[in-house]
Design a protein around this motif. Structure first.
Motif, PDB file in Angstrom:
ATOM      1  N   LYS A  52      11.014  81.879  12.251  1.00  0.00           N
ATOM      2  CA  LYS A  52      12.111  81.636  13.112  1.00  0.00           C
ATOM      3  C   LYS A  52      11.275  80.366  14.138  1.00  0.00           C
ATOM      4  O   LYS A  52      12.070  79.288  14.639  1.00  0.00           O
ATOM      5  CB  LYS A  52      12.453  82.609  14.390  1.00  0.00           C
ATOM      6  CG  LYS A  52      13.038  83.813  13.663  1.00  0.00           C
ATOM      7  CD  LYS A  52      14.628  83.335  13.259  1.00  0.00           C
ATOM      8  CE  LYS A  52      15.281  84.528  12.504  1.00  0.00           C
ATOM      9  NZ  LYS A  52      16.603  84.134  11.817  1.00  0.00           N
ATOM     10  N   ASP A  60      14.794  77.637  10.342  1.00  0.00           N
ATOM     11  CA  ASP A  60      15.967  78.408   9.912  1.00  0.00           C
ATOM     12  C   ASP A  60      15.877  78.250   8.382  1.00  0.00           C
ATOM     13  O   ASP A  60      15.484  77.611   7.755  1.00  0.00           O
ATOM     14  CB  ASP A  60      17.293  77.729  10.148  1.00  0.00           C
ATOM     15  CG  ASP A  60      17.441  77.791  11.842  1.00  0.00           C
ATOM     16  OD1 ASP A  60      17.133  78.574  12.216  1.00  0.00           O
ATOM     17  OD2 ASP A  60      18.127  76.568  12.345  1.00  0.00           O
ATOM     18  N   ASN A  61      16.363  79.493   7.907  1.00  0.00           N
ATOM     19  CA  ASN A  61      16.640  79.674   6.471  1.00  0.00           C
ATOM     20  C   ASN A  61      15.370  79.811   5.601  1.00  0.00           C
ATOM     21  O   ASN A  61      15.387  79.471   4.493  1.00  0.00           O
ATOM     22  CB  ASN A  61      17.609  78.747   6.011  1.00  0.00           C
ATOM     23  CG  ASN A  61      19.036  78.618   6.682  1.00  0.00           C
ATOM     24  OD1 ASN A  61      19.589  79.700   6.796  1.00  0.00           O
ATOM     25  ND2 ASN A  61      19.590  77.475   6.890  1.00  0.00           N
TER      26      ASN A  61
END
Length: 512
Positions: A52, A60-61
């Motif tokens: 995060k 992200d991701n």
């Protein structure tokens, strides 16, 4: 470097969290193991790490997980947790990763880097610094703050984390093979604990269970009336009965009883009352306990030896005793009265006695009477060589009085790993008038007539004289009598040897 994390289980009230210190070079796979232990999960579901915040920037991701596991074929994992280390992803304080366990229930653990520290020499990592609340799955009540920290740290020091982060291996001795059903013994003990027999029985209300195999009587004392130690002590045979008499009479010191008793002990203790060998046995059989005085501990007491795990024969005896103790408790609810074990000439017991032949054995309550043995300790024989005696006879006889004793040292010695430790013996001679220590020798074996006589001979050889009189306790007196007769040395039997008792206290203080 060491990373200090605050790991909090999200969406929980009251908060459930751990403050952990972990080596920065730890892999994410190892971190998964640390989190499983810290939060007491069973590692039976899928998991992953979601990045995060890295180096102070939002990410992200990005998923880190076990990419080679067939259960993850359709996952969005980007990095292999077995190859990625914490230092690659936690760069600055406040960097954050979410660890998700069980994709059905989605237990999300927010991992926040609080501090970057230097290693402390001698400190073990991973280490739990603080802990709050237990995980929801374990719904068994709230632990005190200090207990929670100890609980997590203790688990972190067990095989689950050590298997990953250190080469330490714990071994359960061969005494606990699969030929005995230890799991059933634990179940029996748990049932007895639930009955709380100490609410109905005092420790001096002794009942007997007769072993259907050997016919030996097992004398059982329920512990817990005082509200401190809970469980049951089982004294084996005539030797055990004498220990029980001495225990209840209070005529011998705790250490004397400790060194000479033959018994088995079932204890219900707090988690921190367990030793590593207890926990090894519990984990080997995939068991767990929770709460005050709920952890089960088994101990075998053999004269001259350190309390140790029971072997299978002792476990068989304890299993029989627990089974019959449960019956005794039920019969007490129906009006059965267990006599108090008194100090009279004869002892009367309620006994559970086997009946019937063949494979099917029944049991019945029976009143039995066991007389007190008033016989004096028989005088021993001369067991050392005639040559040793003749050499001692040639030594000058001085007008001196000495104290002589042979006793166990409270310093257990373990020769081989996983072997029951023993307490060595010490032979001591001291000037009765001045308290001067004249002789001391340590023996590896247990109390024996030969050791007592050899010890006295060695004292004479070292000091170069025979005393006019020697003061001894009753047990040593019986072993030494035939030798003193040959050496023409008088003896005085006393209950306590003043200077030697002072020496024992000194040795005890030195040990402490």
């Amino acid at each position: 470097m060491i990373f200090q994390f605050k790991v909090q289980l999200k969406h929980m009230s009251p908060p459930v969290w751990r403050r952990l210190q972990v080596d920065s070079m730890t892999t994410f796979h190892d971190m998964h193991e640390v989190l499983q232990t810290a939060f007491e999960w069973e590692d039976s579901h899928l998991h992953s790490f979601s990045v995060k915040r890295r180096d102070g920037k939002t990410i992200d991701n990005v998923e880190i997980g076990p990419t080679m596991n067939e259960n993850y074929l359709f996952s969005l994992v980007n990095y292999d947790e077995s190859k990625e280390i914490l230092a690659n992803w936690f760069v600055k304080e406040k960097d954050r990763i979410v660890y998700t366990y069980d994709f059905g229930d989605n237990w999300e653990h927010e991992i926040v880097l609080e501090k970057i520290l230097s290693k402390v020499p001698g400190e073990y990592y991973p280490n739990c610094v603080k802990a709050m609340q237990l995980t929801p799955e374990e719904d068994s009540g709230w632990m005190g703050y200090e207990e929670q920290i100890e609980e997590v740290n203790w688990r972190a020091l067990t095989e689950e984390v050590n298997r990953v982060l250190s080469p330490l291996t714990t071994v359960v001795t061969d005494e606990h093979s699969d030929s005995f059903d230890w799991k059933e013994l634990f179940a029996q003990a748990k049932e007895l604990n639930a009955m709380k027999p100490w609410n109905s029985l005092d420790d001096n209300q002794i009942f007997v269970v007769t072993d259907p195999v050997s016919g030996e009587n097992l004398f059982c004392s329920v512990l817990g009336g005082g509200g401190e130690e809970f469980g049951m002590a089982v004294y084996i045979g005539d030797e055990g009965l004498q220990t029980l008499r001495d225990t209840l009479a209070g005529t011998k010191s705790a250490m004397e009883l400790f060194f000479h008793q033959r018994s088995l002990l079932l204890s219900f203790v707090d988690r921190d009352g367990l030793e590593s060998l207890d926990y090894d046995l519990i984990k080997k059989h995939n068991l767990t306990f929770r709460g005050k005085k709920q952890w089960i501990q088994f101990r075998s007491f053999v004269p001259g030896s350190y309390p140790w795990l029971m072997d299978e024969e002792e476990a068989r005896l304890l299993s029989i005793v627990i089974e019959q103790a449960i019956v005794i408790c039920k019969h007490m609810k129906q009006g059965l009265n267990i006599p108090v074990f008194g100090s009279g000439d004869d002892a009367v017991f309620i006994a559970r006695v086997p009946k019937g032949n063949g494979k099917t054995i029944g049991w019945e309550d029976k009143l039995i009477q066991i007389p007190v043995n008033h016989k004096k300790i028989a005088e021993s024989k001369l067991v050392i060589s005639e040559l040793d005696v003749k050499r001692a006879q040639k030594q000058e006889r001085l007008n001196a009085v000495i104290e002589f004793d042979v006793f166990h040292l409270d310093m257990p010695v373990q020769v081989e790993k996983d072997e029951r430790p023993f307490f060595p013996m010490m032979a001591v001679a001291m000037n009765h008038k001045t308290g001067e220590a004249l002789f001391q020798e340590i023996f590896e074996s247990s109390f024996a007539v030969e050791n007592v006589q050899k010890g006295f001979i060695q004292f004479i050889e070292k000091c170069g004289f025979r005393p006019r009189e020697v003061w001894v306790t009753s047990q040593v007196a019986s072993s030494l009598a035939p030798l003193l007769k040959e050496l023409k040395v008088a003896s005085m039997e006393v209950t306590q040897l003043q200077h030697i008792e002072q020496l024992k206290r000194f040795l005890s203080e030195m040990k402490g």
